[in-house]
Design a protein around this motif. Structure first.
Motif, short mmCIF file in Angstrom:
data_model
loop_
_atom_site.label_atom_id
_atom_site.label_comp_id
_atom_site.label_asym_id
_atom_site.label_seq_id
_atom_site.Cartn_x
_atom_site.Cartn_y
_atom_site.Cartn_z
N ASP A 1 24.58 48.45 34.72
CA ASP A 1 25.15 47.61 35.78
C ASP A 1 26.56 47.15 35.39
N LEU B 1 30.08 47.80 37.33
CA LEU B 1 30.93 46.71 37.80
C LEU B 1 32.38 46.92 37.36
N LEU C 1 35.24 38.50 37.37
CA LEU C 1 35.00 39.48 38.43
C LEU C 1 35.13 38.85 39.81
N LEU D 1 31.57 37.42 34.63
CA LEU D 1 31.25 37.35 36.06
C LEU D 1 32.25 36.48 36.81
N ASP E 1 33.88 50.12 39.16
CA ASP E 1 34.13 49.87 40.58
C ASP E 1 35.43 49.10 40.80
N GLU E 2 35.85 48.38 39.78
CA GLU E 2 37.10 47.61 39.89
C GLU E 2 38.26 48.29 39.15
#
Length: 669
Positions: free
Chosen positions: A614, A618, A667, A664, A621-622
């Motif tokens: 995961d 993350l 993010l 997080l 994806d960025e």
């Protein structure tokens, strides 16, 4: 033993040990366990001590390892890479400590400082750094001359190509152990068996086989790692002790096992040995004992060496993870690609604290080579794999009632023809509708790394097949709540959860969809390459062999397998039905201008807010990159609980360390 009988036995032992050395070091296919080899070696050593005039200069007790393979260039070690004397009990540890003190003339009550470390079960190598640059690497070979494998070693990502110091030594010969962690080892063996290739006997042989590839691209695809532990020749740097040396090379970016510890005296050694023995089963790599070294380099020099081993170190071996039991039956088992594998059903026996009732026999060639029969008394061992393996047969216990299991003429699941594939060790079922293959293909399709249909485990899939609710993976997407309510002990909520999980799986990355189809020779890595190259399942299905071969890591065997899969009418019908059912595979692209564009993250320790997969997704994806090791190019290290060497290295290099919550928050900002 009389001198003539001793001479005869010593001759037999030398020949047998040399044969096993060749099988172990050069051919990577051992026939006996390390424990059995040690017994032979110690018997010869004892006879030579009793009859020193019968000892020969070419005896295996005077050598280290084996001769280098001719296919590699030979490289002479400036300082010999000696092997270690073995100990097997706590009493023998005490004898080692007493010998060291006696040789140094120390009082019996004085405690010597030792460095203790796990004894890795891998392949010993030497890395040569000149002015901080990795220039050449080799295997240990016979201790004096090794095989030059620089290109292959450069693919091991944990080996730094440049030392992380502005003042490197002019010359640093670094000794280390290359190993393959257990999880990748198990995946590699599963892939080899599905491809009809012989599995590796243990992680050590997998590591050795990987490093001895003539094509370094094959080595690069295997996630090898290394722990460094000792110097050879060093020019331009001075070290006072083993602990000083390890602490220094750690700051230079060389991997050092975080479990290494400095202890005082015999009590410290035995406590460490017991601790490592207790941790053995939970470590992510294989260890077969601990290594004990006198810490002080000045004391090491005073103690010196014997003909093949230093006086200042000893390898303390763990008890073998073996047990003796009976093969009650051998049952053919069919995998998702149709490979039929013989599996030994054993009289249950405890091996290393685990009750064992089955053992893999891999294939008929392996079973015949070991001459394993139904009714045999066998030695089983847990060595790096979840399913134990039969090490050898105790032929002296045979009664004459034992039976061979021939290759079946038909599939035990569907009755279709079974054939031996030319140039493979595999035996395969040719039935396209074989229930076992359908079952295994659905299990694979629904697995976490494929379409990730949460909750749809083996037992539910068995019921779907028994009730004839599915014939292939496409039928999963037409299931209803009423279908699931036919299951034993099924409630409305659980049925609803399963349907939601199936619905959620309609949206997955193209690479996961390709992997889920179960194409022979196409693992997760290859599936990602294909997804990036072709962009859609239809483009891949239409790809020519030339277009497939244009992808750097796709060879003729993989290309042919992909072509065969998509040229099969039944397979394409299943693919089209999946797409018609709303499965929409997408290509994941790095976001241009994403929050993490150009940034490299490393995740370490036990993560509680998300899994490693995961976290990687993350970041990607960025627009960022998730790396496996820490370097000067790392921007952030995200540290969970019990973070180890990666966290320490991040602090040494000044890399910013984040908690999971901070990651997080970054993010979401």
């Amino acid at each position: 033993m009389e001198k003539q009988a001793a001479a005869q036995r010593m001759s037999e032992l030398r020949a047998e040990i040399e044969r096993h050395n060749r099988l172990y070091y050069q051919e990577d296919r051992p026939e006996i366990t390390d424990a059995e080899y040690d017994l032979l070696f110690r018997e010869l050593l004892a006879l030579e001590e009793q009859h020193p005039d019968l000892a020969t200069p070419s005896s295996p007790t005077r050598r280290v390892g084996s001769a280098p393979l001719e296919k590699f260039a030979q490289l002479r070690h400036r300082v010999p890479m000696l092997s270690l004397e073995n100990a097997f009990t706590e009493a023998e540890i005490a004898e080692f400590d007493e010998r060291v003190k006696r040789f140094l003339g120390m009082a019996g009550d004085r405690e010597i400082e030792y460095v203790c470390e796990p004894k890795m079960d891998g392949l010993a190598v030497e890395l040569v750094y000149e002015d901080g640059i990795f220039s050449v690497g080799s295997t240990r070979g016979d201790g004096f001359t090794g095989e030059e494998i620089t290109r292959n070693l450069k693919t091991v990502r944990s080996i730094p190509l440049r030392l992380a110091t502005d003042t490197p030594p002019n010359l640093l010969e670094m000794r280390g152990e290359v190993y393959l962690p257990l999880a990748p080892f198990q995946r590699l063996n599963a892939e080899r068996e599905e491809a009809g290739e012989p599995p590796f006997a243990n992680p050590r042989n997998a590591a050795a086989g990987s490093l001895r590839q003539l094509d370094s691209r094959i080595t690069a695809r295997r996630p090898l790692s290394i722990f460094c532990y000792a110097p050879g020749m060093v020019e331009g740097a001075e070290f006072t002790s083993q602990s000083h040396f390890l602490a220094t090379i750690k700051t230079w970016g060389l991997p050092v096992n975080p479990l290494i510890r400095t202890v005082a005296g015999i009590t410290g050694i035995t406590d460490y040995y017991r601790e490592m023995l207790a941790q053995r089963e939970s470590l992510p790599y294989e260890i077969d004992g601990v290594v004990v070294k006198v810490d002080s380099f000045s004391l090491q020099r005073e103690l010196g060496e014997k003909s093949r081993s230093p006086r200042w170190a000893v390898a303390v071996k763990f008890p073998p993870r073996q047990a003796v039991t009976l093969v009650e039956d051998i049952i053919p088992q069919v995998g998702r690609t149709g490979v039929v594998t013989p599996v030994a059903h054993l009289r249950p026996v405890v091996v290393s604290g685990v009750m064992v009732s089955r053992a893999t026999l891999h294939n008929w060639e392996e079973m015949e080579k070991k001459d394993i029969r139904i009714g045999d008394t066998v030695v089983v061992e847990r060595a790096g794999d979840v399913i134990p393996a039969v090490v050898r047969v105790l032929t002296e216990k045979r009664t004459g009632a034992e039976r061979h299991l021939p290759i079946p003429a038909s599939c035990p699941e569907c009755g279709s023809e079974v054939v031996k594939i030319p140039e493979e060790v595999a035996v395969r079922c040719l039935g396209l509708s074989c229930p076992a293959q359908i079952r295994e293909s659905i299990i694979h399709f629904a697995s976490r790394r494929a379409m990730d249909i949460e909750g749809l485990g083996d037992k539910f899939i068995e019921q779907l097949l028994r009730l004839k609710l599915v014939r292939n993976v496409a039928d999963l997407y037409s299931l209803t709540q009423e279908d699931f309510m036919q299951f034993e002990r099924m409630g409305d909520k659980l049925a609803e959860n399963l349907l939601n999980a199936i619905a959620a799986s309609r949206e997955r990355e193209l690479s996961r969809f390709i992997y889920a189809l179960g194409i022979r020779h196409v693992g997760e890595h290859t599936a990602k390459l294909l997804a990036n190259a072709f962009g859609s399942i239809h483009n891949l299905a239409k790809a020519s062999e030339e277009e497939l071969l244009a992808i750097r890591e796709v060879g003729p065997q993989v290309a042919q397998s992909i072509r065969t899969f998509f040229h099969n009418r039944d397979n394409m019908e299943v693919v089209e039905r999946l797409l018609a059912a709303g499965v929409t595979p997408s290509v994941t692209e790095k976001k241009v201008g994403g929050r993490f564009t150009g940034k490299t993250f490393v995740f370490t320790g036990t993560l509680t807010r998300f899994t490693r997969d995961d976290a990687k997704k993350l970041v990607e994806d960025e627009g960022g990159h998730a790396a496996g090791s820490v370097s000067k190019k790392t921007d952030y290290v995200v540290a969970g609980e019990e973070a180890g060497s990666k966290l320490e290295k991040a602090r040494q290099l000044g890399v910013k360390v984040l908690t999971e919550d901070e990651f997080l928050a970054m993010l979401e900002s």
